[in-house]
Design a protein around this motif. Structure first.
Motif, PDB file in Angstrom:
ATOM      1  N   LYS A 123       0.926  -1.393   0.013  1.00 19.71           N
ATOM      2  CA  LYS A 123       0.250   0.216   0.117  1.00 19.71           C
ATOM      3  C   LYS A 123       0.571   1.289  -0.040  1.00 19.71           C
ATOM      4  CE  LYS A 123      -3.482   2.488   1.960  1.00 19.71           C
ATOM      5  NZ  LYS A 123      -4.374   2.248   3.741  1.00 19.71           N
ATOM      6  N   GLU A 124       0.356   2.260  -0.801  1.00 22.66           N
ATOM      7  CA  GLU A 124       1.336   3.272  -1.066  1.00 22.66           C
ATOM      8  C   GLU A 124       0.955   4.348   0.354  1.00 22.66           C
ATOM      9  OE1 GLU A 124       1.415   5.808  -5.375  1.00 22.66           O
ATOM     10  OE2 GLU A 124       0.238   6.791  -3.793  1.00 22.66           O
ATOM     11  N   HIS A 125       2.484   4.558   0.949  1.00 20.13           N
ATOM     12  CA  HIS A 125       2.992   5.722   1.662  1.00 20.13           C
ATOM     13  C   HIS A 125       3.116   6.968   1.606  1.00 20.13           C
ATOM     14  CE1 HIS A 125       2.875   5.514   6.282  1.00 20.13           C
ATOM     15  NE2 HIS A 125       4.533   6.067   5.954  1.00 20.13           N
ATOM     16  N   LEU A 126       2.289   7.650   1.987  1.00 20.36           N
ATOM     17  CA  LEU A 126       2.355   8.986   1.967  1.00 20.36           C
ATOM     18  C   LEU A 126       3.062   9.275   2.669  1.00 20.36           C
ATOM     19  CD1 LEU A 126       1.705  11.238  -0.178  1.00 20.36           C
ATOM     20  CD2 LEU A 126      -0.219  12.713   1.902  1.00 20.36           C
ATOM     21  N   ILE A 127       3.944  10.527   2.039  1.00 21.72           N
ATOM     22  CA  ILE A 127       5.144  11.070   3.809  1.00 21.72           C
ATOM     23  C   ILE A 127       5.127  13.426   3.421  1.00 21.72           C
ATOM     24  CG2 ILE A 127       7.293  12.167   3.970  1.00 21.72           C
ATOM     25  CD1 ILE A 127       7.370   8.590   2.687  1.00 21.72           C
ATOM     26  N   ASN A 128       4.926  13.234   3.813  1.00 28.52           N
ATOM     27  CA  ASN A 128       4.702  15.278   4.106  1.00 28.52           C
ATOM     28  C   ASN A 128       6.344  16.130   4.398  1.00 28.52           C
ATOM     29  OD1 ASN A 128       1.893  15.516   2.623  1.00 28.52           O
ATOM     30  ND2 ASN A 128       1.275  14.211   4.256  1.00 28.52           N
ATOM     31  N   LEU A 129       6.667  16.811   4.086  1.00 29.87           N
ATOM     32  CA  LEU A 129       7.504  17.517   4.171  1.00 29.87           C
ATOM     33  C   LEU A 129       7.348  19.325   4.521  1.00 29.87           C
ATOM     34  CD1 LEU A 129      10.624  15.764   2.642  1.00 29.87           C
ATOM     35  CD2 LEU A 129      10.647  15.497   4.845  1.00 29.87           C
ATOM     36  N   PHE A 130       7.532  19.776   5.900  1.00 26.64           N
ATOM     37  CA  PHE A 130       7.333  21.006   5.766  1.00 26.64           C
ATOM     38  C   PHE A 130       8.965  21.297   6.817  1.00 26.64           C
ATOM     39  CE2 PHE A 130       4.016  18.371   6.961  1.00 26.64           C
ATOM     40  CZ  PHE A 130       2.655  19.604   6.525  1.00 26.64           C
ATOM     41  N   PHE A 131       8.510  22.880   5.954  1.00 27.35           N
ATOM     42  CA  PHE A 131      10.320  23.437   6.915  1.00 27.35           C
ATOM     43  C   PHE A 131       9.149  25.315   6.849  1.00 27.35           C
ATOM     44  CE2 PHE A 131      12.522  28.285   5.720  1.00 27.35           C
ATOM     45  CZ  PHE A 131      13.955  27.380   6.622  1.00 27.35           C
ATOM     46  N   GLY A 132       9.601  24.493   8.968  1.00 28.24           N
ATOM     47  CA  GLY A 132       9.326  26.342   9.363  1.00 28.24           C
ATOM     48  C   GLY A 132       9.848  26.306  10.360  1.00 28.24           C
ATOM     49  N   GLU A 133       8.384  26.642  11.767  1.00 31.47           N
ATOM     50  CA  GLU A 133       8.842  26.858  13.044  1.00 31.47           C
ATOM     51  C   GLU A 133       7.482  25.880  13.612  1.00 31.47           C
ATOM     52  OE1 GLU A 133       9.488  30.437  15.253  1.00 31.47           O
ATOM     53  OE2 GLU A 133       9.918  31.374  13.219  1.00 31.47           O
ATOM     54  N   VAL A 134       8.479  24.763  13.821  1.00 37.65           N
ATOM     55  CA  VAL A 134       7.384  23.125  13.880  1.00 37.65           C
ATOM     56  C   VAL A 134       6.451  24.339  15.476  1.00 37.65           C
ATOM     57  CG1 VAL A 134       8.943  22.027  15.171  1.00 37.65           C
ATOM     58  CG2 VAL A 134       7.284  20.812  14.227  1.00 37.65           C
ATOM     59  N   ASN A 135       7.281  24.386  16.080  1.00 35.29           N
ATOM     60  CA  ASN A 135       6.493  25.120  17.674  1.00 35.29           C
ATOM     61  C   ASN A 135       5.462  25.963  17.810  1.00 35.29           C
ATOM     62  OD1 ASN A 135       9.500  26.296  17.132  1.00 35.29           O
ATOM     63  ND2 ASN A 135       9.726  27.107  19.127  1.00 35.29           N
ATOM     64  N   PHE A 136       5.436  26.687  16.429  1.00 29.65           N
ATOM     65  CA  PHE A 136       4.182  27.190  16.479  1.00 29.65           C
ATOM     66  C   PHE A 136       3.447  26.949  15.044  1.00 29.65           C
ATOM     67  CE2 PHE A 136       7.884  30.682  17.976  1.00 29.65           C
ATOM     68  CZ  PHE A 136       7.281  30.973  18.868  1.00 29.65           C
ATOM     69  N   ASN A 137       3.830  25.833  14.895  1.00 33.02           N
ATOM     70  CA  ASN A 137       3.095  25.187  13.359  1.00 33.02           C
ATOM     71  C   ASN A 137       3.172  26.164  12.636  1.00 33.02           C
ATOM     72  OD1 ASN A 137       1.465  22.866  12.468  1.00 33.02           O
ATOM     73  ND2 ASN A 137      -0.034  23.367  12.883  1.00 33.02           N
ATOM     74  N   GLN A 138       3.824  26.566  12.660  1.00 36.04           N
ATOM     75  CA  GLN A 138       4.086  28.032  11.130  1.00 36.04           C
ATOM     76  C   GLN A 138       5.256  27.597   9.830  1.00 36.04           C
ATOM     77  OE1 GLN A 138       7.485  30.471  10.852  1.00 36.04           O
ATOM     78  NE2 GLN A 138       6.140  30.515   8.794  1.00 36.04           N
ATOM     79  N   LYS A 139       4.359  26.709   9.029  1.00 30.34           N
ATOM     80  CA  LYS A 139       4.525  26.054   8.073  1.00 30.34           C
ATOM     81  C   LYS A 139       5.171  27.198   6.937  1.00 30.34           C
ATOM     82  CE  LYS A 139       2.020  21.972   8.695  1.00 30.34           C
ATOM     83  NZ  LYS A 139       0.761  21.446   8.762  1.00 30.34           N
ATOM     84  N   GLU A 140       6.568  27.576   6.147  1.00 27.00           N
ATOM     85  CA  GLU A 140       6.542  28.052   4.965  1.00 27.00           C
ATOM     86  C   GLU A 140       5.674  28.169   3.840  1.00 27.00           C
ATOM     87  OE1 GLU A 140       8.422  30.598   5.617  1.00 27.00           O
ATOM     88  OE2 GLU A 140       8.535  30.283   7.495  1.00 27.00           O
ATOM     89  N   ILE A 141       6.309  29.278   2.682  1.00 25.43           N
ATOM     90  CA  ILE A 141       4.741  28.999   1.716  1.00 25.43           C
ATOM     91  C   ILE A 141       5.680  28.727   0.168  1.00 25.43           C
ATOM     92  CG2 ILE A 141       2.846  29.486   2.590  1.00 25.43           C
ATOM     93  CD1 ILE A 141       2.660  31.476   1.542  1.00 25.43           C
TER      94      ILE A 141
END
Length: 190
Positions: free
Chosen positions: A33-51
């Protein structure tokens, strides 16, 4: 359930302005079964994700691979979205998989105004994914997770069932620099 991978900014920790890369995915996969991965960049402690079109573009040098249970390395293709990079793989067998991401081509930064000097950020992220064998619940007891990055942090799973940890209970880690154990020092985890 979403497991958030431990991410490290190896050269600098700046209170309230540190940016990290981190992985969000299910910690449990299924063979075939296909396994999806999401990678983020930002300030994880504030859940702030760059765009995209902004600081997320600084991470265009990300490289993501996965190690299968036989420790065979395979590169994953990343697709940049509005606020993340995505990738996927399909487990071919039961066992422990690792998704490893790095950006070692990040630009040198002049932080002399912050009294930090000139620094070279190194970004690392490790996501451990379990693909269980429903007929053999002990198939992870022999799994060994080895250091891969120059600066690496590996959780100790010896007292946990799969990737389950308990709230308000300590988690032990093994820390490495260039594959040699690190003794002492402080580690900040988010």
């Amino acid at each position: 359930k979403t497991a958030i991978a431990l991410s490290l900014l190896a050269t600098v920790y700046i209170v309230f302005s540190a940016h990290f890369i981190w992985t969000e995915t299910s910690g449990i996969a299924t063979v075939g079964k296909e396994h999806l991965i999401n990678l983020f960049f930002g300030e994880v402690n504030f859940n702030q994700k760059e765009i995209a079109g902004g600081r997320l573009d600084e991470m265009d040098g990300l490289k993501t691979i996965y190690l299968n249970p036989k420790n065979e390395l395979k590169e994953l293709q990343l697709t940049k979205g509005q606020d993340r990079f995505t990738s996927k793989f399909t487990p071919e067998e039961t066992g422990v998989y690792q998704v490893l991401t790095t950006n070692s081509v990040a630009k040198v930064m002049d932080l002399r105004k912050s009294s930090l000097g000139i620094v070279k950020p190194m970004y690392y992220s490790r996501q451990i994914i379990f693909c269980p064998d429903k007929t053999n619940s002990d198939n992870f007891k022999t799994a060994t997770i080895k250091p891969y990055f120059d600066l690496d942090l590996i959780p100790d799973f010896s007292n946990s069932k799969l990737n389950t940890f308990s709230v308000n209970q300590p988690i032990n880690f093994y820390s490495y620099f260039k594959k040699a154990p690190i003794k002492g020092g402080k580690i900040f985890a988010y």
